[in-house]
Design a protein around this motif. Sequence first.
Motif, PDB file in Angstrom:
ATOM      1  N   ILE A 244      35.049 -14.654  33.327  1.00 36.95           N
ATOM      2  CA  ILE A 244      34.255 -15.671  34.027  1.00 36.95           C
ATOM      3  C   ILE A 244      35.009 -16.992  34.089  1.00 36.95           C
ATOM      4  O   ILE A 244      35.103 -17.630  35.144  1.00 36.95           O
ATOM      5  N   LEU A 245      35.572 -17.408  32.964  1.00 38.54           N
ATOM      6  CA  LEU A 245      36.279 -18.687  32.909  1.00 38.54           C
ATOM      7  C   LEU A 245      37.547 -18.682  33.755  1.00 38.54           C
ATOM      8  O   LEU A 245      37.912 -19.703  34.356  1.00 38.54           O
ATOM      9  N   ASN A 246      38.218 -17.525  33.828  1.00 43.35           N
ATOM     10  CA  ASN A 246      39.479 -17.431  34.575  1.00 43.35           C
ATOM     11  C   ASN A 246      39.286 -17.432  36.079  1.00 43.35           C
ATOM     12  O   ASN A 246      40.213 -17.764  36.820  1.00 43.35           O
ATOM     13  N   ASN A 247      38.092 -17.064  36.538  1.00 46.50           N
ATOM     14  CA  ASN A 247      37.912 -16.807  37.963  1.00 46.50           C
ATOM     15  C   ASN A 247      36.865 -17.689  38.633  1.00 46.50           C
ATOM     16  O   ASN A 247      36.439 -17.396  39.754  1.00 46.50           O
ATOM     17  N   ASN A 248      36.474 -18.774  37.968  1.00 47.73           N
ATOM     18  CA  ASN A 248      35.484 -19.678  38.543  1.00 47.73           C
ATOM     19  C   ASN A 248      35.787 -21.119  38.138  1.00 47.73           C
ATOM     20  O   ASN A 248      36.434 -21.361  37.118  1.00 47.73           O
ATOM     21  N   ASN A 249      35.291 -22.044  38.937  1.00 46.01           N
ATOM     22  CA  ASN A 249      35.382 -23.442  38.530  1.00 46.01           C
ATOM     23  C   ASN A 249      34.372 -23.699  37.409  1.00 46.01           C
ATOM     24  O   ASN A 249      33.581 -22.823  37.040  1.00 46.01           O
ATOM     25  N   LEU A 250      34.395 -24.906  36.841  1.00 46.23           N
ATOM     26  CA  LEU A 250      33.577 -25.201  35.674  1.00 46.23           C
ATOM     27  C   LEU A 250      32.085 -25.003  35.951  1.00 46.23           C
ATOM     28  O   LEU A 250      31.367 -24.393  35.145  1.00 46.23           O
ATOM     29  N   GLY A 251      31.627 -25.506  37.109  1.00 40.68           N
ATOM     30  CA  GLY A 251      30.212 -25.389  37.434  1.00 40.68           C
ATOM     31  C   GLY A 251      29.742 -23.948  37.534  1.00 40.68           C
ATOM     32  O   GLY A 251      28.706 -23.575  36.962  1.00 40.68           O
ATOM     33  N   MET A 252      30.495 -23.127  38.267  1.00 40.60           N
ATOM     34  CA  MET A 252      30.116 -21.726  38.421  1.00 40.60           C
ATOM     35  C   MET A 252      30.266 -20.964  37.107  1.00 40.60           C
ATOM     36  O   MET A 252      29.492 -20.054  36.818  1.00 40.60           O
ATOM     37  N   SER A 253      31.249 -21.340  36.303  1.00 43.39           N
ATOM     38  CA  SER A 253      31.412 -20.694  34.996  1.00 43.39           C
ATOM     39  C   SER A 253      30.194 -20.930  34.122  1.00 43.39           C
ATOM     40  O   SER A 253      29.688 -20.012  33.466  1.00 43.39           O
ATOM     41  N   ILE A 254      29.691 -22.180  34.119  1.00 42.14           N
ATOM     42  CA  ILE A 254      28.489 -22.489  33.338  1.00 42.14           C
ATOM     43  C   ILE A 254      27.301 -21.692  33.860  1.00 42.14           C
ATOM     44  O   ILE A 254      26.511 -21.136  33.076  1.00 42.14           O
ATOM     45  N   TYR A 255      27.179 -21.604  35.184  1.00 40.03           N
ATOM     46  CA  TYR A 255      26.084 -20.827  35.790  1.00 40.03           C
ATOM     47  C   TYR A 255      26.128 -19.373  35.335  1.00 40.03           C
ATOM     48  O   TYR A 255      25.126 -18.823  34.866  1.00 40.03           O
ATOM     49  N   TYR A 256      27.308 -18.746  35.477  1.00 42.99           N
ATOM     50  CA  TYR A 256      27.433 -17.338  35.107  1.00 42.99           C
ATOM     51  C   TYR A 256      27.228 -17.122  33.607  1.00 42.99           C
ATOM     52  O   TYR A 256      26.660 -16.111  33.193  1.00 42.99           O
ATOM     53  N   MET A 257      27.671 -18.072  32.792  1.00 45.02           N
ATOM     54  CA  MET A 257      27.493 -17.946  31.351  1.00 45.02           C
ATOM     55  C   MET A 257      26.012 -17.998  30.988  1.00 45.02           C
ATOM     56  O   MET A 257      25.535 -17.229  30.142  1.00 45.02           O
ATOM     57  N   ILE A 258      25.266 -18.897  31.620  1.00 42.02           N
ATOM     58  CA  ILE A 258      23.828 -18.999  31.345  1.00 42.02           C
ATOM     59  C   ILE A 258      23.115 -17.729  31.765  1.00 42.02           C
ATOM     60  O   ILE A 258      22.293 -17.175  31.014  1.00 42.02           O
ATOM     61  N   ILE A 259      23.424 -17.239  32.976  1.00 41.06           N
ATOM     62  CA  ILE A 259      22.788 -16.014  33.465  1.00 41.06           C
ATOM     63  C   ILE A 259      23.074 -14.846  32.523  1.00 41.06           C
ATOM     64  O   ILE A 259      22.162 -14.081  32.158  1.00 41.06           O
ATOM     65  N   ASN A 260      24.311 -14.721  32.102  1.00 39.32           N
ATOM     66  CA  ASN A 260      24.671 -13.602  31.243  1.00 39.32           C
ATOM     67  C   ASN A 260      24.108 -13.748  29.834  1.00 39.32           C
ATOM     68  O   ASN A 260      23.792 -12.755  29.186  1.00 39.32           O
ATOM     69  N   PHE A 261      23.960 -14.995  29.367  1.00 41.18           N
ATOM     70  CA  PHE A 261      23.331 -15.217  28.059  1.00 41.18           C
ATOM     71  C   PHE A 261      21.865 -14.783  28.099  1.00 41.18           C
ATOM     72  O   PHE A 261      21.358 -14.166  27.152  1.00 41.18           O
ATOM     73  N   ILE A 262      21.185 -15.089  29.198  1.00 45.76           N
ATOM     74  CA  ILE A 262      19.779 -14.688  29.358  1.00 45.76           C
ATOM     75  C   ILE A 262      19.661 -13.162  29.406  1.00 45.76           C
ATOM     76  O   ILE A 262      18.745 -12.564  28.827  1.00 45.76           O
ATOM     77  N   LEU A 263      20.623 -12.526  30.076  1.00 46.30           N
ATOM     78  CA  LEU A 263      20.568 -11.074  30.264  1.00 46.30           C
ATOM     79  C   LEU A 263      21.110 -10.288  29.077  1.00 46.30           C
ATOM     80  O   LEU A 263      20.889  -9.077  28.988  1.00 46.30           O
ATOM     81  N   LEU A 264      21.815 -10.958  28.146  1.00 52.02           N
ATOM     82  CA  LEU A 264      22.479 -10.259  27.042  1.00 52.02           C
ATOM     83  C   LEU A 264      21.537  -9.385  26.213  1.00 52.02           C
ATOM     84  O   LEU A 264      21.870  -8.223  25.931  1.00 52.02           O
ATOM     85  N   PRO A 265      20.330  -9.866  25.802  1.00 51.06           N
ATOM     86  CA  PRO A 265      19.444  -8.986  25.014  1.00 51.06           C
ATOM     87  C   PRO A 265      19.066  -7.708  25.754  1.00 51.06           C
ATOM     88  O   PRO A 265      18.988  -6.631  25.148  1.00 51.06           O
ATOM     89  N   PHE A 266      18.831  -7.824  27.057  1.00 43.90           N
ATOM     90  CA  PHE A 266      18.472  -6.649  27.853  1.00 43.90           C
ATOM     91  C   PHE A 266      19.659  -5.682  27.933  1.00 43.90           C
ATOM     92  O   PHE A 266      19.476  -4.459  27.906  1.00 43.90           O
ATOM     93  N   PHE A 267      20.863  -6.244  28.042  1.00 43.05           N
ATOM     94  CA  PHE A 267      22.070  -5.422  28.068  1.00 43.05           C
ATOM     95  C   PHE A 267      22.221  -4.640  26.759  1.00 43.05           C
ATOM     96  O   PHE A 267      22.505  -3.440  26.765  1.00 43.05           O
ATOM     97  N   LEU A 268      22.019  -5.322  25.626  1.00 45.26           N
ATOM     98  CA  LEU A 268      22.167  -4.665  24.325  1.00 45.26           C
ATOM     99  C   LEU A 268      21.098  -3.590  24.120  1.00 45.26           C
ATOM    100  O   LEU A 268      21.396  -2.505  23.606  1.00 45.26           O
ATOM    101  N   ILE A 269      19.866  -3.878  24.535  1.00 38.92           N
ATOM    102  CA  ILE A 269      18.795  -2.885  24.432  1.00 38.92           C
ATOM    103  C   ILE A 269      19.116  -1.661  25.283  1.00 38.92           C
ATOM    104  O   ILE A 269      18.927  -0.513  24.862  1.00 38.92           O
ATOM    105  N   TYR A 270      19.638  -1.917  26.481  1.00 34.94           N
ATOM    106  CA  TYR A 270      20.012  -0.818  27.379  1.00 34.94           C
ATOM    107  C   TYR A 270      21.074   0.061  26.745  1.00 34.94           C
ATOM    108  O   TYR A 270      21.002   1.294  26.813  1.00 34.94           O
ATOM    109  N   LYS A 271      22.077  -0.560  26.110  1.00 32.26           N
ATOM    110  CA  LYS A 271      23.145   0.202  25.468  1.00 32.26           C
ATOM    111  C   LYS A 271      22.611   1.017  24.297  1.00 32.26           C
ATOM    112  O   LYS A 271      23.033   2.162  24.070  1.00 32.26           O
ATOM    113  N   ILE A 272      21.682   0.436  23.528  1.00 37.11           N
ATOM    114  CA  ILE A 272      21.095   1.166  22.383  1.00 37.11           C
ATOM    115  C   ILE A 272      20.305   2.373  22.879  1.00 37.11           C
ATOM    116  O   ILE A 272      20.396   3.475  22.308  1.00 37.11           O
TER     117      ILE A 272
END
Length: 277
Positions: A244-272
Amino acid sequence: MIYPKVNVIILNWNGDKVLADCIKSILQSNYSNYIVTIIDNGSTDLSLDVISKFHQNVELIKIDKNLGYAMAYNYAFNKIAKNNDDYYFLLNNDTEITNDTIDKLVFATKKYGKNNIYGPKIINSNNNNIWYAGGKLNPLTFNVNHIGLNQKNLITEFKSSKTDFISGCALFISKTNINKLNGFNENYNFYYEDVELCIKAKSFNIDSIFINNSIVLHKISYSMGGRYSLYKIYVKIISKIKFILNNNNLGMSIYYMIINFILLPFFLIYKIIQKFL
């Protein structure tokens, strides 16, 4: 038909239980103009003993410590730079090819052109379901996913076509293009270096193309402790942050990081859930 020279490059780390099957499958290929190069990435098991049994058929690049995926491949590209190879076929050590896998990829270069990156269909050898039939980059979350993941392998289900990225598990690229792209980004240890390579390639008008009739069998994540190991999940998360950091400017990187942080618990539950299904 002109048969270009293909260097099948296997990256190996502690793969003594799977490496022989990978090598044997390549040696049974119908395609004749190829060589096999094994990168041993600091193995501490019996991998070198396995390789020694095939010493007449393979070339060995021995590295004293595990450099990770990107750095090890780049090291090998430099070592073989003066060879007269036309294409590199990068393979994980836990894969096997069919006798016409390379034929189909070479034929694809004749049909679609040499200036592309190609990827075969990858089948989960544990259940014969699809593991990779193309790659998709989600523009809203910057998530990357394998098309066809866990679906039944129906011949006409996924047609050969342009795709967002080729899996580094089995990646076919010309020597010219790997040099043009300066190899892989060594900021990654494992995961996402293949996706970033393909994204970078697009800026050079190099497309990624999935080839549905070229088949690779994959014992998924053998070197990472299994498909749903906690270590694998951890490494993927770290690599995704770098991606994310390598392929986006600072603003978009923060956006993608927030979205993925919100989705992380659902991702981990899905993997379990997947692990215990």
